[in-house]
Design an enzyme around this catalytic site. Structure first.
Site, short mmCIF file in Angstrom:
data_model
loop_
_atom_site.label_atom_id
_atom_site.label_comp_id
_atom_site.label_asym_id
_atom_site.label_seq_id
_atom_site.Cartn_x
_atom_site.Cartn_y
_atom_site.Cartn_z
N GLY A 15 12.85 42.02 -24.97
CA GLY A 15 11.42 41.69 -24.93
C GLY A 15 10.97 40.72 -23.86
O GLY A 15 9.77 40.44 -23.77
N SER A 21 6.75 34.76 -21.73
CA SER A 21 7.42 35.35 -22.89
C SER A 21 8.34 34.36 -23.58
O SER A 21 9.11 33.65 -22.93
CB SER A 21 8.27 36.56 -22.45
OG SER A 21 7.53 37.48 -21.70
N ILE A 22 8.28 34.35 -24.90
CA ILE A 22 9.24 33.54 -25.66
C ILE A 22 10.66 34.04 -25.38
O ILE A 22 11.59 33.25 -25.22
CB ILE A 22 8.93 33.59 -27.16
CG1 ILE A 22 7.61 32.86 -27.46
CG2 ILE A 22 10.06 32.98 -27.98
CD1 ILE A 22 7.13 32.97 -28.89
N ILE A 95 9.62 41.88 -29.86
CA ILE A 95 8.92 43.11 -29.50
C ILE A 95 7.72 43.28 -30.43
O ILE A 95 7.88 43.25 -31.65
CB ILE A 95 9.85 44.33 -29.64
CG1 ILE A 95 11.10 44.17 -28.76
CG2 ILE A 95 9.11 45.62 -29.29
CD1 ILE A 95 12.18 45.19 -29.04
N TYR A 150 5.10 36.17 -37.61
CA TYR A 150 3.90 35.32 -37.62
C TYR A 150 3.39 35.21 -39.05
O TYR A 150 3.57 36.12 -39.86
CB TYR A 150 2.83 35.90 -36.69
CG TYR A 150 1.58 35.05 -36.59
CD1 TYR A 150 1.66 33.70 -36.26
CD2 TYR A 150 0.32 35.60 -36.83
CE1 TYR A 150 0.53 32.92 -36.19
CE2 TYR A 150 -0.83 34.82 -36.75
CZ TYR A 150 -0.72 33.48 -36.42
OH TYR A 150 -1.84 32.70 -36.35
N TYR A 160 -6.11 39.87 -36.26
CA TYR A 160 -4.68 40.19 -36.11
C TYR A 160 -4.39 41.64 -36.50
O TYR A 160 -3.38 42.20 -36.12
CB TYR A 160 -3.83 39.22 -36.93
CG TYR A 160 -2.43 39.09 -36.40
CD1 TYR A 160 -2.19 38.47 -35.17
CD2 TYR A 160 -1.34 39.59 -37.08
CE1 TYR A 160 -0.91 38.36 -34.66
CE2 TYR A 160 -0.05 39.48 -36.58
CZ TYR A 160 0.15 38.86 -35.37
OH TYR A 160 1.43 38.75 -34.86
N LYS A 167 4.26 42.85 -39.13
CA LYS A 167 5.07 41.64 -39.35
C LYS A 167 5.58 41.58 -40.79
O LYS A 167 6.70 41.11 -41.04
CB LYS A 167 4.25 40.39 -39.01
CG LYS A 167 3.91 40.25 -37.53
CD LYS A 167 5.13 40.21 -36.63
CE LYS A 167 4.78 39.87 -35.19
NZ LYS A 167 5.94 39.96 -34.29
#
Length: 285
Positions: A15, A21-22, A95, A150, A160, A167
């Protein structure tokens, strides 16, 4: 500062796109802590993003792959084991994408073909990843797998949209597969519920800047940024957390435990004052 927490370990980071990007931050920290890694993202993301720059910096090989394709994932794991010289010790699933969010479809007017893509990309890809890895016996004993989640998996956040459903499914997969993989192979699987973070994907959520400000005012420690999330992931990949599995771990400065903070109350009161007449009655536009 390195503590050699991942010295000698092998990992796959899914990802990473650019410096926002994290996953990019996690890759950098993993190598800093002594790991060797491979990087994977979709072929179009590899072409359009900056992942080759990251690969060159970290001396890591990029394996382009569609994470919704079992065949592609089989290739990623088999090649990573070959390139890195042994079984994989840690994996990051970072992702997520919603065509409905991108097309500004509201939750009560979803396109269901797009919903299927949201779930496949953002959650079912995690199941496919784990299933392929298990069938190939590609993850080492006490390996660690992390997926980024999240708080919208548990609570409703305006804008969202169907990503909240994705999620929720992602976290369920971590629990269900965590039991099987832990029992049979000692592999631990967790999700990290991160503060709202301004990444390329996150910037597509409606009102993201306001959401980040709200979360920051609500959280006693403030929002956790991408670098801090990377530090947390490194700890979860390390041997210091060998008995942590099937958990959704909140990394959000305390936001998930809050009802109302003093700073948020002050902001709320100020907004009321701005929209009230001289007698204190709210003026509706």
């Amino acid at each position: 500062m390195s503590h050699n927490l991942l010295k000698g370990k092998r990992g796959i980071i899914f990802g990473a796109l650019n410096e926002m990007s994290i996953a990019w931050k996690v890759a950098e920290r993993a190598v800093e802590e002594g790991a060797t890694i491979t990087l994977s993202n979709t072929p179009i993301a590899v072409r359009m993003g900056q992942i080759d720059d990251l690969a060159q910096k970290l001396n890591a090989e990029v394996i382009p792959a569609d994470a919704t394709s079992v065949e592609d994932l089989e290739m990623v794991f088999s090649k990573s084991v070959e390139i890195l010289g042994g079984k994989i010790d840690f994996i990051l699933h970072s992702i997520g994408m919603s065509p409905n969010v991108r097309k500004k479809r509201t939750y009560d007017d979803l396109d269901y073909d797009m919903l299927e893509k949201t779930l496949d990309i953002s959650a079912i890809s995690f199941h496919k990843m784990l299933q392929v890895a298990k069938k190939q016996d590609a993850i080492a004993e006490y390996g660690s797998v992390i997926a980024l989640s999240y708080v919208a998996a548990q609570r409703t956040f305006f804008g969202y949209n169907d990503m909240a459903d994705a999620k929720s499914l992602l976290e369920s997969i971590a629990r269900s597969f965590g039991y099987i993989y832990g029992r049979e192979k000692g592999v631990r699987i967790n999700t990290i519920s991160q503060s709202p973070t301004l990444t390329t994907a996150g910037s597509g959520v409606k009102g993201m800047d306001h959401l980040m400000d709200f979360a920051n005012k609500m959280s006693p420690l403030g929002n956790a940024n991408a670098d801090e999330c990377a530090d947390y992931c490194i700890m979860m990949f390390s041997d210091l957390t060998r008995k942590v599995t099937m958990q959704n771990l909140f990394h959000d400065g305390g936001f998930s435990s809050m009802g109302m903070s003093l700073r948020a109350m002050h902001q709320y009161s100020k907004c009321l004052d701005d929209y009230a007449d001289k007698d204190g009655h709210i003026i509706y536009g």
